[in-house]
Design a protein around this motif. Structure first.
Motif, short mmCIF file in Angstrom:
data_model
loop_
_atom_site.label_atom_id
_atom_site.label_comp_id
_atom_site.label_asym_id
_atom_site.label_seq_id
_atom_site.Cartn_x
_atom_site.Cartn_y
_atom_site.Cartn_z
N ALA A 109 0.84 -1.44 -0.13
CA ALA A 109 -0.01 -0.18 0.01
C ALA A 109 0.85 1.28 0.17
CB ALA A 109 -0.91 -0.10 1.33
N ARG A 110 1.94 1.21 0.81
CA ARG A 110 2.96 2.48 0.66
C ARG A 110 3.70 2.63 -0.47
NH1 ARG A 110 8.48 2.62 4.32
NH2 ARG A 110 8.73 4.98 4.43
N ASP A 155 -7.94 -11.68 -0.78
CA ASP A 155 -9.16 -10.96 -0.26
C ASP A 155 -9.08 -9.88 0.83
OD1 ASP A 155 -12.21 -11.26 -1.34
OD2 ASP A 155 -12.43 -11.13 0.89
N GLU A 156 -8.46 -10.74 1.72
CA GLU A 156 -8.01 -10.20 2.94
C GLU A 156 -7.01 -8.91 2.69
OE1 GLU A 156 -6.59 -10.57 7.65
OE2 GLU A 156 -7.33 -12.07 6.59
N PHE A 157 -6.03 -9.11 1.88
CA PHE A 157 -5.13 -8.49 1.80
C PHE A 157 -5.63 -7.11 0.98
CE2 PHE A 157 -0.31 -8.40 0.65
CZ PHE A 157 -0.11 -7.25 0.01
N LEU A 158 -6.50 -7.10 0.03
CA LEU A 158 -7.10 -5.85 -0.58
C LEU A 158 -7.74 -5.16 0.50
CD1 LEU A 158 -7.17 -4.86 -3.35
CD2 LEU A 158 -6.04 -7.00 -3.11
N TYR A 232 -13.19 -6.66 -6.55
CA TYR A 232 -12.44 -5.49 -6.56
C TYR A 232 -11.76 -4.91 -7.76
CZ TYR A 232 -11.70 -7.14 -1.61
OH TYR A 232 -11.77 -7.46 -0.30
N ALA A 233 -11.58 -5.86 -8.86
CA ALA A 233 -11.01 -5.33 -10.08
C ALA A 233 -11.65 -4.03 -10.88
CB ALA A 233 -10.57 -6.55 -11.04
N GLU A 234 -10.68 -3.25 -11.38
CA GLU A 234 -11.17 -2.24 -12.33
C GLU A 234 -10.99 -2.28 -13.63
OE1 GLU A 234 -11.41 1.56 -9.03
OE2 GLU A 234 -9.41 0.26 -9.23
#
Length: 448
Positions: A109-110, A155-158, A232-234
């Protein structure tokens, strides 16, 4: 009342060292000596930007893929490279693969928030769960995590990553020099996450980035992969061999979105295509054959063994595929296994013929023809419900990308199918996708 603007396709340049064909490095037009030369990739990025492409993309793995004896393998870590490319480009989007299996949410994320700031809002993350035991063995595991568990972790990571990107509200930085207040801490939020795989307590140490969070891309087409993408995906990078298969995948994936409160326009589907371009069809076919003649069978056989989860070493090249396992027994890339197995069965291919067919795209569609013929193919898939755009996989670099930008893009523009100028600055704007709202926006607060 004015009519809506005509739908336009999206083009992403998938860049890979000397090119996507596994024999590209042997071709005189390629530059394999430059795969760790920053200037080479800067030139490729500027070529993509000159063509007004939506984005460039670098795949990645956490092991040395394939046999380095026979191909120009290895190279830069993509987030590092894209940060350097951000400095010499202004508009083209910058997408990198990163694994949810062998990373931690805070760390990634960073990094992606940093890239989004560095590039002015052009970062995209291609989310993978990693597919090989070689990667697992580089991280202290003898076996790879089971496929379903990899997706549970992803899933949890996102979930954690989006909490971290939202941990700074857009107006958290107040910069009040008079009062000595840099940030309104009521607008900073700890992730406060404790789950099956991750425990992340604090806020991210990077303020909210220009896009809110990077564009989220996904590339798996298994059942687990499609469900993950629907949530999740775009954008989705996918491999389809036929128009019918592509239409089926497109309809299936779009139909899953409503269950997650999303509409069809919230996710773009971009099949991969390897365009072999010639001034005549005969010239394109000759280049295709030239690349096939440069293939090294041992390399192709090793690649094929990996895709099929079956050791093919020593089998006769002019014989058929052996008996294969069922998809459910594959713990790697399930969708690619099925695509390759069905291609071989449908067309009755020998091992040698299958290696040749996979040389340019590793299962992605290869099209040889004139710029007009390539444009015809893209237009047909785009207008017949098979694609929102394409992942362009030049067989040889740099020439394949230059030819696409200089010959195919103008043809698409003349048909009104592709932009002639950028109208936005961020990757989300190029893809016509909204900036995600911060989950804490609009919360009632006491006056500061």
């Amino acid at each position: 009342m004015t009519s809506a603007a005509p739908r336009q396709l999206h083009l992403n340049a998938f860049l890979m060292n000397a090119g996507h064909h596994d024999a590209a490095w042997r071709h005189p037009d390629s530059s394999p000596e430059r795969v760790t030369d920053l200037a080479y990739f800067q030139e490729l990025a500027r070529t993509a930007e000159r063509g007004k492409l939506d984005s460039i993309f670098f795949a990645d793995g956490l092991a040395l893929w394939g046999q380095a004896r026979y191909n120009a393998l290895g190279g830069f870590e993509p987030l590092t490279l894209l940060s350097a490319l951000a400095a010499v480009t202004e508009r083209v989007g910058l997408i990198a693969t990163a694994s949810t299996t062998f990373n931690e949410p805070f760390h990634l994320a960073r990094k992606f928030a940093s890239l989004d700031h560095i590039s002015g809002g052009r970062a995209g993350w291609n989310i993978v769960t990693s597919g090989t035991v070689d990667e697992a063995r580089n991280f202290g595991r003898e076996e790879h995590l089971e496929h379903r568990l990899r997706y549970e972790r992803a899933d949890e990571f996102l979930d954690v990553a989006t909490k971290l990107w939202d941990s700074w509200e857009d107006d958290a930085i107040v910069l009040d020099k008079e009062r000595g207040v840099y940030a309104d801490t009521d607008r900073l939020h700890p992730a406060a996450h404790r789950g099956a795989h991750f425990g992340v307590r604090g806020a991210l140490n990077v303020p909210r980035s220009p896009q809110g969070h990077p564009l989220l891309v996904q590339a798996g087409s298994s059942e687990d992969g499609k469900e993950f993408a629907a949530r999740y995906a775009e954008a989705v990078f996918t491999a389809q061999q036929t128009l019918g298969d592509a239409q089926t995948f497109y309809k299936d994936l779009k139909s899953r979105l409503a269950r997650h409160g999303r509409s069809g326009s919230d996710l773009l589907i971009l099949p991969g295509i390897c365009p072999i371009i010639g001034s005549t069809e005969a010239e394109a076919r000759a280049l295709e054959q030239e690349l096939t003649d440069l293939q090294i069978p041992e390399y192709g056989l090793a690649q094929l063994s990996g895709m099929l989860g079956t050791d093919l070493t020593g089998l006769p090249l002019d014989g058929p595929l052996p008996e294969l396992p069922e998809e459910r027994d594959i713990n790697g890339n399930k969708s690619r296994f099925t695509l390759v197995a069905e291609l071989a069965r449908r067309d009755g291919l020998t091992l040698r013929q299958l290696i040749a067919r996979l040389g340019g795209g590793r299962g992605h569609r290869v099209v040889a023809g004139t710029p007009e013929q390539i444009a015809d193919q893209l237009q047909e898939w785009f207008t017949r419900g098979a694609a929102d755009g394409f992942n362009i996989m030049a067989p040889i670099l740099p020439t394949g990308l230059t030819h696409f930008v200089d010959q195919v893009v103008p043809e698409l523009q003349s048909r009104g199918l592709f932009r002639t100028e950028y109208t936005g600055r961020t990757l989300r704007e190029h893809y016509g996708l909204p900036r995600p709202a911060n989950r804490y926006a609009g919360e009632a607060r006491l006056p500061a």
